[in-house]
Design a protein around this motif. Sequence first.
Motif, mmCIF file in Angstrom:
data_model
loop_
_atom_site.group_PDB
_atom_site.id
_atom_site.type_symbol
_atom_site.label_atom_id
_atom_site.label_comp_id
_atom_site.label_asym_id
_atom_site.label_seq_id
_atom_site.Cartn_x
_atom_site.Cartn_y
_atom_site.Cartn_z
ATOM 1 N N GLY A 259 0.812 -1.199 0.000
ATOM 2 C CA GLY A 259 0.000 0.000 0.000
ATOM 3 C C GLY A 259 0.849 1.253 0.000
ATOM 4 O O GLY A 259 1.934 1.270 0.601
ATOM 5 N N ASN A 260 0.373 2.310 -0.666
ATOM 6 C CA ASN A 260 1.147 3.548 -0.843
ATOM 7 C C ASN A 260 2.505 3.270 -1.484
ATOM 8 O O ASN A 260 3.493 3.951 -1.200
ATOM 9 N N GLY A 261 2.536 2.300 -2.380
ATOM 10 C CA GLY A 261 3.792 1.915 -3.015
ATOM 11 C C GLY A 261 4.081 2.718 -4.267
ATOM 12 O O GLY A 261 4.401 2.143 -5.314
ATOM 13 N N ASP A 262 3.983 4.039 -4.164
ATOM 14 C CA ASP A 262 4.247 4.914 -5.315
ATOM 15 C C ASP A 262 5.668 4.721 -5.836
ATOM 16 O O ASP A 262 6.557 4.243 -5.126
ATOM 17 N N GLY A 263 5.873 5.202 -7.067
ATOM 18 C CA GLY A 263 7.196 5.135 -7.661
ATOM 19 C C GLY A 263 8.028 6.350 -7.325
ATOM 20 O O GLY A 263 8.898 6.324 -6.462
ATOM 21 N N VAL A 264 7.775 7.478 -8.010
ATOM 22 C CA VAL A 264 8.531 8.717 -7.834
ATOM 23 C C VAL A 264 7.545 9.823 -7.475
ATOM 24 O O VAL A 264 6.668 10.153 -8.276
ATOM 25 N N ASP A 265 7.680 10.397 -6.281
ATOM 26 C CA ASP A 265 6.755 11.427 -5.803
ATOM 27 C C ASP A 265 7.520 12.692 -5.438
ATOM 28 O O ASP A 265 8.465 12.645 -4.623
ATOM 29 N N PHE A 266 7.086 13.823 -6.015
ATOM 30 C CA PHE A 266 7.676 15.120 -5.693
ATOM 31 C C PHE A 266 6.621 16.029 -5.082
ATOM 32 O O PHE A 266 5.484 16.080 -5.551
ATOM 33 N N PHE A 267 7.021 16.775 -4.048
ATOM 34 C CA PHE A 267 6.179 17.747 -3.383
ATOM 35 C C PHE A 267 6.872 19.110 -3.438
ATOM 36 O O PHE A 267 8.054 19.233 -3.075
ATOM 37 N N CYS A 268 6.154 20.122 -3.909
ATOM 38 C CA CYS A 268 6.631 21.509 -3.788
ATOM 39 C C CYS A 268 8.071 21.654 -4.273
ATOM 40 O O CYS A 268 8.918 22.244 -3.585
ATOM 41 N N SER A 269 8.358 21.148 -5.448
ATOM 42 C CA SER A 269 9.726 21.150 -5.959
ATOM 43 C C SER A 269 9.806 21.810 -7.323
ATOM 44 O O SER A 269 8.800 21.975 -8.017
ATOM 45 N N LYS A 270 11.015 22.165 -7.725
ATOM 46 C CA LYS A 270 11.198 22.878 -8.986
ATOM 47 C C LYS A 270 12.455 22.388 -9.703
ATOM 48 O O LYS A 270 13.381 21.861 -9.095
ATOM 49 N N ASN A 271 12.420 22.577 -11.025
ATOM 50 C CA ASN A 271 13.552 22.210 -11.881
ATOM 51 C C ASN A 271 13.885 20.722 -11.722
ATOM 52 O O ASN A 271 14.981 20.337 -11.284
ATOM 53 N N VAL A 272 12.903 19.896 -12.082
ATOM 54 C CA VAL A 272 13.005 18.449 -11.918
ATOM 55 C C VAL A 272 12.919 17.781 -13.285
ATOM 56 O O VAL A 272 12.023 18.097 -14.081
ATOM 57 N N THR A 273 13.829 16.844 -13.547
ATOM 58 C CA THR A 273 13.761 16.012 -14.753
ATOM 59 C C THR A 273 13.677 14.549 -14.345
ATOM 60 O O THR A 273 14.511 14.062 -13.568
ATOM 61 N N ILE A 274 12.656 13.865 -14.874
ATOM 62 C CA ILE A 274 12.467 12.427 -14.658
ATOM 63 C C ILE A 274 12.463 11.791 -16.038
ATOM 64 O O ILE A 274 11.533 12.015 -16.825
ATOM 65 N N GLU A 275 13.505 11.013 -16.356
ATOM 66 C CA GLU A 275 13.607 10.498 -17.716
ATOM 67 C C GLU A 275 14.188 9.089 -17.743
ATOM 68 O O GLU A 275 14.917 8.673 -16.847
ATOM 69 N N ASN A 276 13.793 8.351 -18.803
ATOM 70 C CA ASN A 276 14.341 7.023 -19.080
ATOM 71 C C ASN A 276 14.108 6.042 -17.948
ATOM 72 O O ASN A 276 14.900 5.118 -17.736
ATOM 73 N N CYS A 277 13.013 6.209 -17.219
ATOM 74 C CA CYS A 277 12.732 5.357 -16.062
ATOM 75 C C CYS A 277 11.787 4.222 -16.437
ATOM 76 O O CYS A 277 10.952 4.358 -17.343
ATOM 77 N N ARG A 292 2.234 18.989 1.740
ATOM 78 C CA ARG A 292 1.879 17.904 2.635
ATOM 79 C C ARG A 292 2.992 17.806 3.676
ATOM 80 O O ARG A 292 4.146 18.120 3.394
ATOM 81 N N TRP A 293 2.628 17.397 4.907
ATOM 82 C CA TRP A 293 3.585 17.333 6.004
ATOM 83 C C TRP A 293 4.276 18.704 6.186
ATOM 84 O O TRP A 293 3.591 19.708 6.285
ATOM 85 N N ASN A 294 5.591 18.762 6.211
ATOM 86 C CA ASN A 294 6.265 20.043 6.441
ATOM 87 C C ASN A 294 6.818 20.640 5.160
ATOM 88 O O ASN A 294 7.762 21.445 5.201
ATOM 89 N N TRP A 295 6.245 20.287 4.023
ATOM 90 C CA TRP A 295 6.704 20.821 2.748
ATOM 91 C C TRP A 295 5.683 21.834 2.231
ATOM 92 O O TRP A 295 4.479 21.568 2.176
ATOM 93 N N TYR A 296 6.179 22.989 1.822
ATOM 94 C CA TYR A 296 5.339 24.075 1.334
ATOM 95 C C TYR A 296 5.972 24.681 0.091
ATOM 96 O O TYR A 296 7.183 24.649 -0.095
ATOM 97 N N GLY A 297 5.115 25.293 -0.744
ATOM 98 C CA GLY A 297 5.625 26.046 -1.873
ATOM 99 C C GLY A 297 5.106 25.566 -3.213
ATOM 100 O O GLY A 297 4.458 24.520 -3.321
ATOM 101 N N ASP A 298 5.395 26.348 -4.244
ATOM 102 C CA ASP A 298 4.950 26.031 -5.596
ATOM 103 C C ASP A 298 5.814 24.925 -6.212
ATOM 104 O O ASP A 298 6.936 24.654 -5.763
ATOM 105 N N SER A 299 5.278 24.318 -7.273
ATOM 106 C CA SER A 299 6.005 23.336 -8.075
ATOM 107 C C SER A 299 6.081 23.864 -9.500
ATOM 108 O O SER A 299 5.061 24.257 -10.077
ATOM 109 N N THR A 300 7.289 23.863 -10.077
ATOM 110 C CA THR A 300 7.423 24.410 -11.425
ATOM 111 C C THR A 300 8.622 23.824 -12.145
ATOM 112 O O THR A 300 9.558 23.325 -11.527
#
Length: 368
Positions: A259-277, A292-300
Amino acid sequence: MTSIQTYNAPSGIPLNPDFLVQVRSGGQASNSWNEVPAYAINVAKAKTTGNNFELHRVAVSSFDFKGPVEIRVTYTAHPVQYFMVRPRSSEVESQRHGDTLTFKLADPRDLMIEVDGDKCKALHLLANTIQENAPSQDSSDIWFFGPGINRGSAYAEVEDGINLMVPSGKTVYLAGGAFITFRLNFVNVSNSAVRGHGFILGPRGGCIHREHGGSIHMSHASNIHIEGVTSLETHGFSLSAGECADIHIDRYRSFSSTGNGDGVDFFCSKNVTIENCFLRNSDDTIALYSHRWNWYGDSTNILIQNCVLLPDIAHAINMGTHGNPQNPETTSNVTIRNVDILDHDESQIWYQGCIAINVADMNLFHDI
């Protein structure tokens, strides 16, 4: 000239006897075959009559090569009606001889060999390029782990038997055939990495939130590189990251069945590349969240490209859901391209959708 590197299975790592995997140089039929271990892992299917998952044993094999190779896969559990090499976009030409499939590769790629159209009878083949000038020992900026289980001096740095805190400027290198049984944490650090063709076996516990109980955890980190490693049997999000910037994830592989076995999860992050996975998970294979939890801010500025995704449950890509209604956040400039989604099997009608944008908690989305 072709070079091939295979790695013996360490004692204690379970194998899947349903698959015999072999590789040889693709030049001549007289070349001898090299056996590649087929590791046994579980994948999940949801039960419509209860909360527990149905677990099914599949196989994962990994080897390194340079130059053309021929691969032979034999299924031993029962007579085979047909094989399928996925994703179909790979356009791999194959030949079947009874219960054996052969095909050739000239370049590294990740494939799923499916038996009789059943994704629960599958071999996941991770074919890597041989890394030139790969490290073979520790150095001032490298923690090296060699073939076997936890075979590296940095294992002495593992806290509570579960967590390794990776400092700034340090690369954890997992060589082919290497297995580690602890979590890699990148917290309040920069210019760090994990690289190689080894495996992370999902640790249990050692985290405040069970969703953070996966193989790699990042928080308030920057300029982090994740390249080539594979997470097996993770508990919680396989890779979780919050309030991070300048993150590059390349050829990360992940398999989960809890359960909750996600792969790649980002919260409130920027300048992210996820490739060839290649991600096969028991929840969203990729999720982009707000607060969520103690993470705040925009994602871009998030790019997802050239990935193969197989969510056994939930979505291939999920965006939104969590947020901060008291101080609403924005997700913007998200690009998704050249992605293969091998299946989508979600029985909850309200949670269906290969790519879902859930603008909840006063989130704002634009330029997707």
